[in-house]
Every structure is written in structure tokens, then in C-alpha cells.
Write an enzyme that holds these catalytic residues in place. Structure first.
Site, PDB file in Angstrom:
ATOM      1  N   THR A   1       0.854  -1.189   0.000  1.00 17.31           N
ATOM      2  CA  THR A   1       0.000   0.000   0.000  1.00 17.31           C
ATOM      3  C   THR A   1       0.888   1.236   0.000  1.00 17.31           C
ATOM      4  O   THR A   1       1.898   1.295   0.703  1.00 17.31           O
ATOM      5  CB  THR A   1      -0.941   0.017   1.224  1.00 17.31           C
ATOM      6  OG1 THR A   1      -1.777  -1.134   1.151  1.00 17.31           O
ATOM      7  CG2 THR A   1      -1.836   1.250   1.233  1.00 17.31           C
TER       8      THR A   1
ATOM      9  N   PHE B   1       1.166   5.145   0.801  1.00 13.84           N
ATOM     10  CA  PHE B   1       0.558   6.145   1.682  1.00 13.84           C
ATOM     11  C   PHE B   1       1.127   7.522   1.351  1.00 13.84           C
ATOM     12  O   PHE B   1       2.329   7.645   1.095  1.00 13.84           O
ATOM     13  CB  PHE B   1       0.884   5.853   3.155  1.00 13.84           C
ATOM     14  CG  PHE B   1       0.261   4.600   3.687  1.00 13.84           C
ATOM     15  CD1 PHE B   1       0.814   3.351   3.434  1.00 13.84           C
ATOM     16  CD2 PHE B   1      -0.889   4.657   4.459  1.00 13.84           C
ATOM     17  CE1 PHE B   1       0.239   2.192   3.935  1.00 13.84           C
ATOM     18  CE2 PHE B   1      -1.469   3.502   4.973  1.00 13.84           C
ATOM     19  CZ  PHE B   1      -0.901   2.262   4.704  1.00 13.84           C
TER      20      PHE B   1
END
Ligand SMILES: O=C(O)C(=O)C[C@]1(C(=O)O)C=C[C@@H](O)C=C1
Length: 440
Positions: free
Chosen positions: A282, A284
Site C-alpha cells: 500500500t 501512503f
């Protein structure tokens, strides 16, 4: 002077601080001072925590039993840490995520940088915040927009929020919020995401009928969850799912969350690495009130957002300004124009369907300090009679470990297609930027 939270018990009311009451008293003969913090829940339930602090030579009670260093210290601890969730008389204490009502309180002094993330302790976002800002104080927030507001209102200095995942795709909510808030993207971190199936002790996989988690986490474990044949239920964050299953001592429900969450909420790990691919990452964004000034001393990424008139090849032409300059695009995302989601075609009078109208977000690998990028954006602005750029913003930030860039919302976006906003930097005198408007 060290203070220890020593337990939870039902208590009386002495002094109000919002719906919280704090009382401080010496423990005669023990050399310590005790403080009690009592909170009234919305349902009227009264719960409290107790903290004690060892004496420092000033433990004798004065006549009024107040104004002592210990008492002040305990008070300060509670004043500085008012965010605890009271779930039951003997429950553990978890930091409570910020909610809208917290946003009116003032920012506290502190040398540590405070970084907002969405979720509760044990969420991947907390790890991402700590990776982006080692030694930071990670501040849990209930929702993404609360995290944005926490930075805007100076409650915290930064927010670290997910923007996309290699398996689940974009986190659209944050794309939308970037334009509704005035924060700047000042960096990015990538975090490998390794999901576990967590249940209460004694619960077996065969007992499960339901699995709770963040929608992204559920999407990243599609194959495993399909094989399990369980009902999937989306909640705000992975750690929150684990906390819920643990607190309610559920016997038929598991959570998809991290190993860290398993430790924090004392859950059994039924399976590890249940995501659909071992490589699950992921990305960010690191958000701040102030932008970074782009340079040419290291790799930078830049993000822009624009809209286009309809017509054949308009997107192709827009993106060609980068291709012809050998500028690498790393991400393109389109989102509905919330202010004008549908556009009337010219021939609408004869019942032709309406066009959907989009905002295009593009990330590219170049600094706005580089004349090549400046020319690309100039070209994007001037070259096509058929292209109307309703909004363009940019900001550059270091890439590599860090990434894309930021987004001040401008008049153009809120008021329609009025022109192009270009941040102009004077590189010769050290690169202080100013904004110029080029109306159409
Ligand atoms: O729920 C969490 O733990 C989060 O940090 C949120 C989040 C997300 O929004 O994508 C972050 C990383 C994972 O991709 C799964 C969930």
C-alpha cells in the site's frame, strides 16, 4: 516523575473537563498521589481510570489538599491524554480515535511530531505513519477527513493516509479529499501489507461464519475469503475489526488484520499471509500544511489534476505532452467531477445522453524545477483548442522512498473552468514559489 495507569474502576465526580471529571488526592502514608479520571458516556454510564504517581519529596498534604507538584503532574498527564475509550469497568484502555468533536480543542505543545492516521492502534496506517516519521506520536482518527482536518486545525503536524494498494487499487475517498482540503503532499511511503486471519482463543476456522475488516483488506484477501465461504463485513479499519471481535468475545467471527493487531488485542492467528499475492503493497501519502519546494538535486514526483472537454482523443493529446518529453507517468486516476458530474452534449435538445464529466489525476516523475516539466504543463495549457483545463495544480516532492505531490485546492476547481493555476518558482534566487493565474 513517572506515572502509571493502574486500572479502571467506577468512581465519583469531582471536577469537570467536558464530559470528563478529574480528581487528584494524596494517598496518606503511601508517599504517592492518585488521580482519577471519570468519563460519562452518552448513555450516562460513568467509568473511570486511576493513575498514581510516586512522591518526589513533596508528598505531605497541604491544608487544602491541592496545588502540589504531583497533582499538577497527574493533571497534566490527563490533560495531555484525554482520549481514552471506556468500554467497560474492567476493560483495557485503548486510545480513542479522534472524532469531529475533538477538532475544536487546542493543539498541545510537544517536541515529538504528531501524525494523524485513520484507524485504531494496530492499523497498517499507524505503521505507515511511524515509517514515514520515525519517533512520531501517531494519532488515531476515526475517519480520513478527520485526519485532514486535524492537520488543518494544527492539532497534529502531518497526516499519513493510504492512496492505493497494489492488489485492491485506489482509495478513492482520499483522492476526493485531497481536493476538498488544503493540504500538500510532501512525500510517500510504501508498506508491505501481510494480512492474518485473527479470531478469539479457542475459535477454529470451521466455527467461522463471518469476517470483518477494512474493505481494502477484504478485497486483498478475495481468494482466501471465497474459499472460506464466510460473510464479509466492511468496517473502518483492520485493527478496529480485531478490537471489535476481541471485545465482544465473538466465537463465529474473525478479523482480517495485522500480526501487530493480534498482539495488541490478544487474538489467535488462524492463518498468516492470506492476501492474494505475497507482494501486497500500500502506498501512503504524507500530508502537511506547507508544501515542499521542488528542486533538481534528487528525483522528484509531481501530481496534477485537470479536466477535459469531450471530444475524440482529448485525453490522448493531454498525455502526449508528457510522452513527447520522455516524462514518465506513474499513475493516472479519474474521478467524477462532483460539482458537475454530467455534461450536456451540444445535441442534447434531441435527447442525446449526457456525458459523464471527470477529473484526471496524473502523477509523473519529474520536478517542476525542470524546464522540461514546465514546458509540458505550458503545452498542456496552450496547445489544444479542444482541451479546456479547468484546474491544474502542482507541487513536487522528493521521490524514491518518497513520492508524489500535493494539491492546494484553488478557485478554479471550486468555481469552474476559469483558467490554469501555475506555481512559478524563481530557481535562481533559491526557489521561492509564487502563484500566477493565466485566465483562459
Ligand atoms: O485498516 C487499516 O489497517 C488501514 O490502515 C487502512 C488500509 C487501507 O485503507 O487501505 C491500509 C492498508 C491496507 O491496504 C488495508 C487497509
Amino acid at each position: 516523575m513517572a506515572a502509571t495507569l493502574i486500572g479502571a474502576s467506577v468512581n465519583g465526580v469531582v471536577r469537570h473537563k467536558g464530559n470528563t471529571v478529574v480528581s487528584v488526592s494524596d494517598q496518606p502514608g503511601s508517599g504517592s498521589t492518585e488521580a482519577r479520571l471519570t468519563s460519562c458516556s452518552d448513555t450516562g454510564q460513568k467509568l473511570s481510570i486511576r493513575a498514581s504517581i510516586e512522591g518526589d519529596g513533596c508528598t505531605g498534604e497541604n491544608k487544602k489538599g491541592e496545588n502540589k507538584p504531583q497533582a499538577h503532574e497527574l493533571f497534566r498527564i490527563f490533560e495531555d491524554s484525554p482520549r481514552f475509550e471506556f468500554t467497560s469497568g474492567d476493560s483495557q484502555l485503548y486510545p480513542r480515535p479522534l472524532s469531529a468533536s475533538d477538532l475544536s480543542s487546542s493543539v498541545k505543545d510537544g517536541s515529538q511530531i504528531r501524525v494523524a492516521y485513520q484507524g485504531v492502534s494496530g492499523a497498517y496506517s499507524e505503521t505507515a505513519a511511524e515509517k514515514a516519521y520515525p519517533n512520531c506520536e501517531a494519532v488515531p482518527c476515526e475517519q480520513f477527513d478527520i485526519a485532514f482536518e486535524a492537520v488543518e486545525q494544527w492539532l497534529v503536524e502531518r497526516a499519513v493516509l493510504p492512496i492505493e494498494n497494489s492488489l485492491g487499487g485506489s482509495i478513492h475517498r482520499n483522492y476526493d479529499l485531497l481536493l476538498r482540503h488544503r493540504l500538500h503532499i510532501v512525500g510517500e511511503v510504501q508498506l508491505p501489507i501481510r494480512h492474518c486471519l485473527l479470531a478469539n482463543h479457542g475459535v477454529r476456522v470451521e466455527d467461522l461464519t463471518r469476517v470483518l475488516s477494512h474493505p481494502q483488506a477484504l478485497a486483498q484477501c478475495e481468494n482466501t475469503l471465497t474459499k472460506l465461504g464466510v460473510i464479509r463485513e466492511a468496517v473502518d479499519d483492520t485493527a478496529g475489526a480485531a478490537q471489535f471481535v476481541a471485545l465482544h468475545k465473538l466465537k463465529d467471527t474473525a478479523a482480517v488484520a495485522s500480526l501487530g493487531a493480534a498482539r495488541i488485542y490478544d487474538m489467535n492467528v488462524l492463518a498468516q499471509d492470506i492476501q492474494d499475492d505475497v507482494d501486497n503493497i500500500t502506498r501512503f501519502l504524507m500530508l502537511a500544511r506547507e508544501p515542499v519546494i521542488p528542486g533538481t538535486d534528487r528525483p522528484f514526483k509531481t501530481s496534477i489534476v485537470f479536466s477535459l472537454e469531450e471530444g475524440p482523443g482529448v485525453l490522448f493529446k493531454a498525455l502526449a505532452v508528457f510522452a513527447m518529453r520522455n516524462i514518465n507517468l506513474t499513475k493516472i486516476e479519474s474521478r467524477p467531477q462532483r460539482k458537475r458530474p454530467l455534461r450536456q452534449p451540444v445535441e442534447s435538445s434531441n435527447g442525446a445522453p449526457k456525458y459523464f464529466d471527470y477529473l484526471f489525476y496524473v502523477d509523473f516523475e519529474a520536478s517542476m524545477a525542470d524546464p522540461n516539466s514546465q514546458n509540458a504543463l505550458r503545452h498542456l495549457k496552450v496547445s489544444q483548442a479542444t482541451l479546456t483545463i479547468s484546474e491544474l495544480y502542482y507541487q513536487s516532492i522528493p521521490s524514491g522512498v518518497m513520492g508524489p505531490l500535493g494539491v492546494p485546492m484553488t478557485k478554479a476547481l471550486t468555481e469552474g473552468c476559469v483558467g490554469i493555476k501555475v506555481q512559478v518558482f524563481n530557481w535562481e534566487d533559491g526557489g521561492v514559489g509564487e502563484v500566477e493565474w493565466f485566465p483562459w
